[in-house]
Design a protein around this motif. Sequence first.
Motif, mmCIF file in Angstrom:
data_model
loop_
_atom_site.group_PDB
_atom_site.id
_atom_site.type_symbol
_atom_site.label_atom_id
_atom_site.label_comp_id
_atom_site.label_asym_id
_atom_site.label_seq_id
_atom_site.Cartn_x
_atom_site.Cartn_y
_atom_site.Cartn_z
ATOM 1 N N GLU A 76 0.842 -1.208 0.000
ATOM 2 C CA GLU A 76 0.000 0.000 0.000
ATOM 3 C C GLU A 76 0.874 1.254 0.000
ATOM 4 O O GLU A 76 0.562 2.232 -0.669
ATOM 5 N N ARG A 77 1.958 1.201 0.754
ATOM 6 C CA ARG A 77 2.893 2.325 0.776
ATOM 7 C C ARG A 77 3.495 2.551 -0.618
ATOM 8 O O ARG A 77 3.654 3.683 -1.066
ATOM 9 N N LYS A 80 0.948 4.234 -2.873
ATOM 10 C CA LYS A 80 0.855 5.661 -2.592
ATOM 11 C C LYS A 80 2.034 6.417 -3.225
ATOM 12 O O LYS A 80 1.854 7.483 -3.789
ATOM 13 N N GLU A 83 1.465 6.648 -6.925
ATOM 14 C CA GLU A 83 0.450 7.676 -7.205
ATOM 15 C C GLU A 83 1.059 9.078 -7.143
ATOM 16 O O GLU A 83 0.775 9.924 -7.991
#
Length: 87
Positions: A76-77, A80, A83
């Motif tokens: 998930e990191r 991010k 993104e």
Amino acid sequence: MLQRALNCARVKRRNMIEIICDILELASNGKKASHIAFAANLNYKRFRIYADYLVERGFLEVHEDLRLSKVYKTTERGKKLLELLRG
């Protein structure tokens, strides 16, 4: 001969950020190292340098599949970060 040299000089090389983005994007669903390296146009040794860097910082995680092959998956990191970098 000179024209060929000038054409070669115009080839844009990817920087570290672009390579990291490619790796994180390719690993988003989990893939073997060889598949990511090939798709990112990196040799295996260069891929491992980037992969180790990303794993140490928590952007990629490594799992073993049923054949005991290493599978890399974006955390998930890492998603991010991707993104933010891709905007």
